[in-house]
Design a protein around this motif. Structure first.
Motif, PDB file in Angstrom:
ATOM      1  N   ARG A  99       1.189   4.071  -2.961  1.00 14.86           N
ATOM      2  CA  ARG A  99       0.919   5.498  -2.698  1.00 14.86           C
ATOM      3  C   ARG A  99       2.095   6.351  -3.162  1.00 14.86           C
ATOM      4  O   ARG A  99       1.905   7.403  -3.778  1.00 14.86           O
ATOM      5  CB  ARG A  99       0.631   5.683  -1.209  1.00 14.86           C
ATOM      6  N   LYS A 100       3.321   5.902  -2.875  1.00 14.90           N
ATOM      7  CA  LYS A 100       4.519   6.652  -3.266  1.00 14.90           C
ATOM      8  C   LYS A 100       4.619   6.772  -4.784  1.00 14.90           C
ATOM      9  O   LYS A 100       5.149   7.748  -5.308  1.00 14.90           O
ATOM     10  CB  LYS A 100       5.778   5.965  -2.726  1.00 14.90           C
ATOM     11  N   ARG A 101       4.136   5.770  -5.490  1.00 18.10           N
ATOM     12  CA  ARG A 101       4.194   5.799  -6.954  1.00 18.10           C
ATOM     13  C   ARG A 101       3.003   6.537  -7.555  1.00 18.10           C
ATOM     14  O   ARG A 101       2.863   6.602  -8.775  1.00 18.10           O
ATOM     15  CB  ARG A 101       4.219   4.362  -7.500  1.00 18.10           C
ATOM     16  N   GLY A 102       2.095   7.027  -6.697  1.00 20.66           N
ATOM     17  CA  GLY A 102       0.954   7.804  -7.180  1.00 20.66           C
ATOM     18  C   GLY A 102      -0.246   6.959  -7.587  1.00 20.66           C
ATOM     19  O   GLY A 102      -1.188   7.468  -8.203  1.00 20.66           O
ATOM     20  N   TYR A 103      -0.229   5.672  -7.218  1.00 20.16           N
ATOM     21  CA  TYR A 103      -1.378   4.819  -7.539  1.00 20.16           C
ATOM     22  C   TYR A 103      -2.380   4.879  -6.380  1.00 20.16           C
ATOM     23  O   TYR A 103      -2.547   3.918  -5.623  1.00 20.16           O
ATOM     24  CB  TYR A 103      -0.933   3.374  -7.781  1.00 20.16           C
ATOM     25  N   GLU A 104      -3.030   6.015  -6.256  1.00 18.28           N
ATOM     26  CA  GLU A 104      -3.898   6.237  -5.095  1.00 18.28           C
ATOM     27  C   GLU A 104      -5.059   5.245  -5.016  1.00 18.28           C
ATOM     28  O   GLU A 104      -5.408   4.764  -3.939  1.00 18.28           O
ATOM     29  CB  GLU A 104      -4.439   7.680  -5.130  1.00 18.28           C
TER      30      GLU A 104
ATOM     31  N   ALA B 248      -3.797   2.027  -3.785  1.00 20.26           N
ATOM     32  CA  ALA B 248      -3.449   2.125  -2.359  1.00 20.26           C
ATOM     33  C   ALA B 248      -4.704   2.089  -1.488  1.00 20.26           C
ATOM     34  O   ALA B 248      -4.737   1.388  -0.467  1.00 20.26           O
ATOM     35  CB  ALA B 248      -2.665   3.412  -2.116  1.00 20.26           C
TER      36      ALA B 248
ATOM     37  N   GLU C  55       0.843  -1.206   0.000  1.00 23.31           N
ATOM     38  CA  GLU C  55       0.000   0.000   0.000  1.00 23.31           C
ATOM     39  C   GLU C  55       0.880   1.258   0.000  1.00 23.31           C
ATOM     40  O   GLU C  55       0.661   2.183  -0.790  1.00 23.31           O
ATOM     41  CB  GLU C  55      -0.892  -0.020   1.247  1.00 23.31           C
ATOM     42  N   ASP C  56       1.898   1.290   0.863  1.00 24.73           N
ATOM     43  CA  ASP C  56       2.824   2.438   0.924  1.00 24.73           C
ATOM     44  C   ASP C  56       3.527   2.634  -0.420  1.00 24.73           C
ATOM     45  O   ASP C  56       3.659   3.758  -0.911  1.00 24.73           O
ATOM     46  CB  ASP C  56       3.892   2.219   2.016  1.00 24.73           C
ATOM     47  N   SER C  57       3.956   1.504  -0.995  1.00 24.30           N
ATOM     48  CA  SER C  57       4.669   1.566  -2.261  1.00 24.30           C
ATOM     49  C   SER C  57       3.760   2.123  -3.359  1.00 24.30           C
ATOM     50  O   SER C  57       4.172   2.986  -4.146  1.00 24.30           O
ATOM     51  CB  SER C  57       5.146   0.152  -2.621  1.00 24.30           C
TER      52      SER C  57
END
Lengths: 59, 217
Positions: B178-183, B186, B174-176
């Motif tokens: 979010r960091k890549r912008g795949y809201e 996530a 989930e964190d990964s």
């Protein structure tokens, strides 16, 4: 006894054992394993199940 | 543990023989039940020995095969084989080696893990224990059938024994995401993780007290 005859015997023994209260999940597992086992192991298994059925019927 | 199980039928019969007649008649249904359980235990012990023989060629092949030994450590190979035998025998006996009583679902799950292990061995061709094609860092690397089966077996194992690990892995992904912008990914994972955390999964696999986590005990 060829493998088809052994499988038939296995099915009959399993039906009998389930009726005597044995666990169906475990016995079905052995049905799935049966084809992959060698002749010696298959005979041992049939002998084991047959003895259990006889002992349970006597108990 | 095994010698005790072998003693049970004799002990049950001896107990009955030594009992006073009145008491014996009064207790007949219970003693019959005990005797039947002892017969079943003894027969299952016999079947475990057959299973041990069945797994022996696999153990021998892996421990004697230099190519396989060079891929993983001996510890991993031994753990793999021990795990296969251990989990299958636990499924048959209906309890883990440390005494936890398994539910029907817990037993079935053990068999699924075992079946996937064997499938992974079969798909690897018994000689080339490969989980993926190509180099680990190669973007074109694909997971083999053996790798997929092994991952699935690992997942089923973790689901039963280490639900917290699954939760932590979901958090990491989930964190990964979010960091890549795949809201959307996530937030979807976050929702799955919440459902996962609320589920008392161990109660599905273990009976009564055995389902409690170490913290709860």
């Amino acid at each position: 006894m060829n493998i088809e005859e052994q499988k038939k015997e296995l099915e009959e023994l399993i039906k009998k054992l389930i009726a005597l209260g044995e666990d169906a999940d475990e016995l079905n597992f052995w049905t799935e394993m049966f084809d992959t086992m060698d002749e010696g192991a298959r005979s041992k298994l049939l002998s084991n199940l047959s003895k259990e059925a006889t002992d349970l019927e006597k108990a | 543990m095994v010698p005790l199980a072998h003693m049970q039928p004799d002990r049950a019969i001896m107990k009955e023989k030594n009992a006073p007649l009145g008491k014996m008649l009064k207790n007949t249904p219970e003693s019959t039940l005990e005797r039947k359980q002892a017969i079943m235990e003894q027969a299952r012990d016999g079947r475990l020995e057959i299973l041990k023989g069945y797994l022996e060629p696999i153990r021998k092949f892996i421990t004697e095969n230099r190519a396989i030994r060079s891929i993983g450590s001996n510890v991993l190979n031994d753990a793999f084989l021990f795990g296969t035998y251990k989990q299958t025998s636990e499924a048959i006996r209906g309890r883990t080696w440390d005494g936890k009583q398994l539910t029907a679902l817990g037993r079935i799950n053990h068999l699924i893990v075992h079946a996937l292990y064997l499938y992974a061995i079969k798909e690897s061709g018994m000689g080339v224990w490969e989980f993926y094609n190509g180099g680990w860092d190669d973007p074109g690397t694909t997971i083999t059938k053996a790798g997929t089966a092994y991952m699935a077996s690992w997942f089923f194992d973790v689901v039963q024994y280490h639900p917290n690990t699954v939760s932590n892995i979901l958090s990491l992904i989930e964190d990964s995401a979010r960091k890549r912008g795949y809201e959307s990914v996530a937030s979807g994972l976050h929702s799955i993780k919440n459902t996962w955390d609320k589920a008392t999964l161990q109660k599905l696999f273990f009976k009564k007290e055995d389902a409690k986590t170490e913290e709860e005990k």
